[in-house]
Scaffold this active site. Structure first.
Site, PDB file in Angstrom:
ATOM      1  N   TYR A 144       0.417  -0.949  -0.009  1.00  0.00           N
ATOM      2  CA  TYR A 144       0.013   0.204   0.135  1.00  0.00           C
ATOM      3  C   TYR A 144       0.936   1.195  -0.490  1.00  0.00           C
ATOM      4  O   TYR A 144       2.055   1.577   0.424  1.00  0.00           O
ATOM      5  CB  TYR A 144      -0.815   0.186   0.935  1.00  0.00           C
ATOM      6  CG  TYR A 144      -1.139   1.618   1.290  1.00  0.00           C
ATOM      7  CD1 TYR A 144      -3.207   1.102   0.864  1.00  0.00           C
ATOM      8  CD2 TYR A 144      -1.645   1.952   2.115  1.00  0.00           C
ATOM      9  CE1 TYR A 144      -3.578   2.679   0.183  1.00  0.00           C
ATOM     10  CE2 TYR A 144      -2.127   3.616   2.140  1.00  0.00           C
ATOM     11  CZ  TYR A 144      -3.382   3.357   1.357  1.00  0.00           C
ATOM     12  OH  TYR A 144      -4.678   4.706   1.398  1.00  0.00           O
ATOM     13  N   ASP A 239       8.975   3.225  -0.021  1.00  0.00           N
ATOM     14  CA  ASP A 239       8.159   3.908   0.330  1.00  0.00           C
ATOM     15  C   ASP A 239       8.047   3.599   2.066  1.00  0.00           C
ATOM     16  O   ASP A 239       8.191   2.356   2.448  1.00  0.00           O
ATOM     17  CB  ASP A 239       6.946   3.300   0.293  1.00  0.00           C
ATOM     18  CG  ASP A 239       5.889   4.124   0.770  1.00  0.00           C
ATOM     19  OD1 ASP A 239       5.906   4.693   2.133  1.00  0.00           O
ATOM     20  OD2 ASP A 239       4.350   3.804   0.532  1.00  0.00           O
ATOM     21  N   LYS A 267       3.850   9.508   8.375  1.00  0.00           N
ATOM     22  CA  LYS A 267       3.557   9.365   9.806  1.00  0.00           C
ATOM     23  C   LYS A 267       4.440  10.333  10.819  1.00  0.00           C
ATOM     24  O   LYS A 267       4.263  11.394  11.529  1.00  0.00           O
ATOM     25  CB  LYS A 267       4.019   7.864   9.973  1.00  0.00           C
ATOM     26  CG  LYS A 267       2.496   6.402   8.151  1.00  0.00           C
ATOM     27  CD  LYS A 267       2.085   6.122   9.229  1.00  0.00           C
ATOM     28  CE  LYS A 267       1.279   5.820   8.057  1.00  0.00           C
ATOM     29  NZ  LYS A 267       1.010   5.116   6.636  1.00  0.00           N
TER      30      LYS A 267
HETATM   31  C1  LIG Z   1       0.129   5.087   5.359  1.00  0.00           C
HETATM   32  C2  LIG Z   1       1.007   4.810   3.835  1.00  0.00           C
HETATM   33  C3  LIG Z   1       0.848   5.521   3.472  1.00  0.00           C
HETATM   34  C4  LIG Z   1      -0.014   6.570   3.427  1.00  0.00           C
HETATM   35  O1  LIG Z   1       0.431   8.240   3.531  1.00  0.00           O
HETATM   36  P1  LIG Z   1      -1.027   8.665   3.883  1.00  0.00           P
HETATM   37  O2  LIG Z   1      -0.648  10.160   5.062  1.00  0.00           O
HETATM   38  O3  LIG Z   1      -2.602   7.817   4.120  1.00  0.00           O
HETATM   39  O4  LIG Z   1      -1.543   9.579   3.224  1.00  0.00           O
HETATM   40  C5  LIG Z   1       1.456   5.187   1.742  1.00  0.00           C
HETATM   41  N1  LIG Z   1       2.747   4.563   2.264  1.00  0.00           N
HETATM   42  C6  LIG Z   1       2.445   3.928   3.294  1.00  0.00           C
HETATM   43  C7  LIG Z   1       3.830   2.326   3.278  1.00  0.00           C
HETATM   44  C8  LIG Z   1       1.860   3.927   4.549  1.00  0.00           C
HETATM   45  O5  LIG Z   1       1.856   3.230   5.052  1.00  0.00           O
END
Ligand SMILES: *Cc1c(COP(=O)(O)O)cnc(C)c1O
Length: 427
Positions: A144, A239, A267
């Site tokens: 994701y 990511d 985050k």
């Molecule tokens: C939470 C998350 C995202 C998206 O971040 P948002 O601030 O919710 O848009 C992207 N990549 C990973 C791995 C995530 O856990």
């Protein structure tokens, strides 16, 4: 325990907010529960609007590595706020933020701040495509990366497949250039490059998968991705929205010793406010507007309150012993949960890296999305509800990870384990 006020607010919410929530997982539908409305958080605990208190193992899905309402963070935000909240013009703290990120992530030679992880991955991919002049990207099944169109793509059948839209509203055109491969499977990446090598701009990957439940990379996997991309002139995008400042101060790239071309952070770097960042090789980052032809912008990008909160968290995380403590707490919880499940005779396996973990209700091993999906999600739903009734707030999905914070004490962890033992025996 009454959740009457939560239920009545939820009724109002459903009339004005789709599903009553502003992000779907919060609705708790996959675990057969109604959402709680939260009134406040303090350290490792949250309190709902009915006055029930829970030990929190979500931590807002990762940002709250210091726990809720940490006094130093609240003070920092208040101080920044006293100067104003946003200017739409540069502020010095944005420079300090970029310098701090670069010092911790040397692969991020240049950094741009934005407001969400979704924006970070979307922008990194646009940049990768603009830099390489290629259209296709590779992502993993169950990986994701936020909700940009080309990333909301699911696997077709077969090992390395051209994607199919994973959401209504994603046009086939946006999914067509996304190739989906199983996580931890280098052969399918090789196969994708054999077929499409000259058209592949980048691989985007969570170096430690956190959104199919927690799944660690197998030895050699990330190294393999690094060498395949290098060989074919494609970019490797990590990511690290979850793993940044979580898997270690320098993230998964430091832990595993891999240098990606681009990195996405989110985050934790926002310290509980909306901030994220992406960055990488200077020659690539210099293709961004206003220097280069790849457009990217944001009204609230680099917001001074969010920068201040993120920097304050990073400063505390930089203290000696932080990650040893997180590892000790994580191990205590992981070992305890697995022992409780084993004692109850429930087929299960526990995947953990430091303070992030998932207890899967399957014998395992869970190494990719397909094996994660062999979990008994009904059992997980029951477990979630039993735990919430016993005062523990778990992520409401089998395919999410629990987050331990520095605010948790050994005693908090032991309370969670005791609740888990009782919940699992009851199920
Ligand atoms: C939470 C998350 C995202 C998206 O971040 P948002 O601030 O919710 O848009 C992207 N990549 C990973 C791995 C995530 O856990």
């Amino acid at each position: 325990m009454s959740i009457q006020r939560s239920l009545s607010i939820f009724e109002r919410a459903k009339a004005v907010i789709p599903g009553g929530v502003n992000s779907p997982v919060r609705a708790c539908r996959s675990v057969g529960a109604d959402p709680l409305f939260i009134a406040q958080g303090d350290g490792a605990r949250i309190t709902d609007v009915d006055g029930n208190t829970y030990i929190d193992l979500i931590g807002s899905w990762g940002p709250l590595i210091l726990g809720h309402s940490h006094p130093a963070i609240l003070d920092t935000i208040a101080e920044a706020m006293s100067q104003g909240t946003t200017f739409g013009a540069p502020t010095e703290i944005e420079v300090r933020f970029a310098e701090t990120i670069r010092a911790a992530y040397p692969s991020m030679q240049m950094v741009r701040a934005l407001s969400s992880g979704t924006e970070a991955t979307m922008s990194a991919l646009r940049l990768a495509r603009g830099f390489t002049g290629r259209a296709k990207i590779i992502k993993t099944d169950g990986g994701y990366h936020g909700h940009a169109d080309c990333l909301l793509v699911s696997a077709g059948s077969g090992a390395a497949t051209l994607g199919i839209p994973g959401s209504a509203g994603v046009p086939e055109g946006a999914a067509r250039d996304t190739i989906v491969v199983p996580y931890n499977d280098l052969a399918s990446v090789e196969a994708a490059f054999t077929t499409h090598g000259a058209d592949i701009a980048a691989i985007i990957i969570e170096p430690i998968a956190g959104n199919m439940g927690l799944v660690a990379p197998q030895p050699g996997y990330l190294e393999g991705l690094r060498s395949i991309t290098q060989k074919h002139g494609a970019l490797l995008i990590f990511d690290e929205v979850i793993t940044g400042f979580r898997a270690g101060f320098g993230g998964a790239q430091e832990k595993y010793g891999i240098t990606p071309d681009l990195t996405c952070l989110g985050k934790i770097v926002g310290g509980g406010l909306p901030a994220a960042a992406f960055g990488g090789r200077a020659d690539i980052m210099q293709k961004l507007a206003p220097l280069g032809p790849v457009y990217q912008a944001g009204t609230l990008s680099g917001n001074p309150l969010a920068m201040a909160a993120g920097l304050a968290v990073i400063e505390i995380l930089a203290r000696p012993g932080t990650y040893d403590r997180l590892e000790a707490l994580g191990k205590r919880l992981g070992d305890g949960l697995l022992a409780a499940a084993t004692e109850a005779g429930i087929p299960s396996c526990l995947n953990r890296v430091g303070s992030v973990m998932t207890l899967f209700f399957t014998a395992g091993p869970v190494t990719d999305y397909a094996s994660a999906k062999s979990s008994d999600t009904n059992r997980f739903g029951k477990f979630f509800r039993n735990m919430r009734d016993r005062g523990v707030f778990l992520p409401p999905s089998q395919f999410e990870a629990m987050f331990v914070s520095l605010a948790h004490t050994d005693d908090d962890i032991d309370q969670v384990i005791a609740a888990a033992r009782a919940s699992l025996l009851a199920s």
